[in-house]
Design a protein around this motif. Structure first.
Motif, PDB file in Angstrom:
ATOM      1  N   LEU A  11       0.790  -1.222   0.000  1.00  0.00           N
ATOM      2  CA  LEU A  11       0.000   0.000   0.000  1.00  0.00           C
ATOM      3  C   LEU A  11       0.829   1.282   0.000  1.00  0.00           C
ATOM      4  CD1 LEU A  11      -2.621  -0.895   2.735  1.00  0.00           C
ATOM      5  CD2 LEU A  11      -2.936  -0.941   0.278  1.00  0.00           C
ATOM      6  N   ILE A  13       0.012   4.622   1.754  1.00  0.00           N
ATOM      7  CA  ILE A  13      -0.920   5.134   2.746  1.00  0.00           C
ATOM      8  C   ILE A  13      -0.679   6.633   2.885  1.00  0.00           C
ATOM      9  CG2 ILE A  13      -1.682   5.031   5.144  1.00  0.00           C
ATOM     10  CD1 ILE A  13      -0.520   2.106   5.092  1.00  0.00           C
ATOM     11  N   LEU A 106      -4.258   4.537  -0.310  1.00  0.00           N
ATOM     12  CA  LEU A 106      -5.264   4.338   0.721  1.00  0.00           C
ATOM     13  C   LEU A 106      -5.179   5.575   1.607  1.00  0.00           C
ATOM     14  CD1 LEU A 106      -7.219   2.146   2.031  1.00  0.00           C
ATOM     15  CD2 LEU A 106      -5.364   1.861   3.667  1.00  0.00           C
ATOM     16  N   HIS A 159     -10.569   6.689   2.924  1.00  0.00           N
ATOM     17  CA  HIS A 159     -11.144   5.345   2.989  1.00  0.00           C
ATOM     18  C   HIS A 159     -11.732   5.104   4.373  1.00  0.00           C
ATOM     19  CE1 HIS A 159      -8.657   4.761  -0.582  1.00  0.00           C
ATOM     20  NE2 HIS A 159      -9.476   3.777  -0.865  1.00  0.00           N
ATOM     21  N   ALA A 183      -9.368  -2.446   4.989  1.00  0.00           N
ATOM     22  CA  ALA A 183      -9.540  -1.206   4.227  1.00  0.00           C
ATOM     23  C   ALA A 183      -8.978  -1.322   2.816  1.00  0.00           C
ATOM     24  CB  ALA A 183      -8.860  -0.051   4.963  1.00  0.00           C
ATOM     25  N   ALA A 184      -7.976  -2.127   2.639  1.00  0.00           N
ATOM     26  CA  ALA A 184      -7.371  -2.249   1.309  1.00  0.00           C
ATOM     27  C   ALA A 184      -8.365  -2.790   0.297  1.00  0.00           C
ATOM     28  CB  ALA A 184      -6.139  -3.146   1.362  1.00  0.00           C
ATOM     29  N   ARG A 188     -14.536   3.086  -2.065  1.00  0.00           N
ATOM     30  CA  ARG A 188     -15.095   4.344  -1.559  1.00  0.00           C
ATOM     31  C   ARG A 188     -16.531   4.471  -2.036  1.00  0.00           C
ATOM     32  NH1 ARG A 188     -11.439   6.619  -3.033  1.00  0.00           N
ATOM     33  NH2 ARG A 188     -10.164   7.178  -1.293  1.00  0.00           N
TER      34      ARG A 188
END
Length: 190
Positions: A11, A13, A106, A159, A183-184, A188
């Motif tokens: 990710l 972030i 993210l 997110h 969350a990954a 949305r």
């Protein structure tokens, strides 16, 4: 909805939120947990511009600052993941920046009350010296006014949000890290 869930290590972030919410302080422990580099977009912007944010605002105005900010964010988002990036509080005000964030990262909103933000900002001498007032009001009134404008944008871009009110940077990093696998794979809401 995206059902695949990439590992947190894959990710980028991005931490967003109002000035004083702890983005830079949280970036370091979160990056350590991920074994990733971390960057502060404001620090990168100041380094490349050779000026503080306050000097850029005074010399060139807010539109020029936002242009430099967007360029710095674009460069930083080109780093291969994993990556943790702390943004300035107003970085999400440009639609083009919001679009880049949506495509590349993210996004986590560090959320705190106006009163808590005011306490943190006034206690930080570096923030006072390097960051200009953004309205004629200044102080708590400025924070309340800008939060009213920005919170819907923070919510729309992120997110998920993490309560940064009464937690240490390490506790906030832990809370974010705990949400990463789920969350990954989240998409949305429109």
């Amino acid at each position: 909805m995206n059902t695949s869930s990439p590992a947190p290590r894959a990710l980028r972030i991005v931490l967003i939120g109002y000035r004083g919410s702890g983005k830079t302080s949280v970036a370091r422990p979160l990056a350590e947990k991920l074994g990733a580099p971390w960057f502060d977009a404001d620090q990168e912007l100041q380094r490349t511009a050779g000026k503080t944010i306050a000097q850029i605002f005074a010399d060139d105005g807010e539109p020029a600052f936002r242009h430099l900010e967007e360029a710095a964010i674009t460069r930083l988002l080109q780093h291969d993941p994993p990556l943790v990036l702390a943004l300035g509080g107003g970085a999400v005000m440009r639609e083009s920046t919001r679009q880049r964030l949506r495509e590349a990262a993210l996004v986590v909103w560090l959320k705190a009350s106006a009163g808590r933000l005011y306490e943190r900002i006034t206690a930080d001498a570096a923030t006072q010296a390097n960051r200009p007032p953004l309205t004629a009001h200044g102080g708590l009134a400025e924070i309340e006014q800008l939060l009213a404008q920005r919170e819907p944008i923070y919510q729309a871009v992120s997110h998920f949000a993490v309560d940064a009110e009464d937690r240490t940077p390490s506790e906030i990093a832990d809370a974010i890290f705990a949400r990463l696998p789920a969350a990954a794979g989240e998409s949305r809401q429109p």
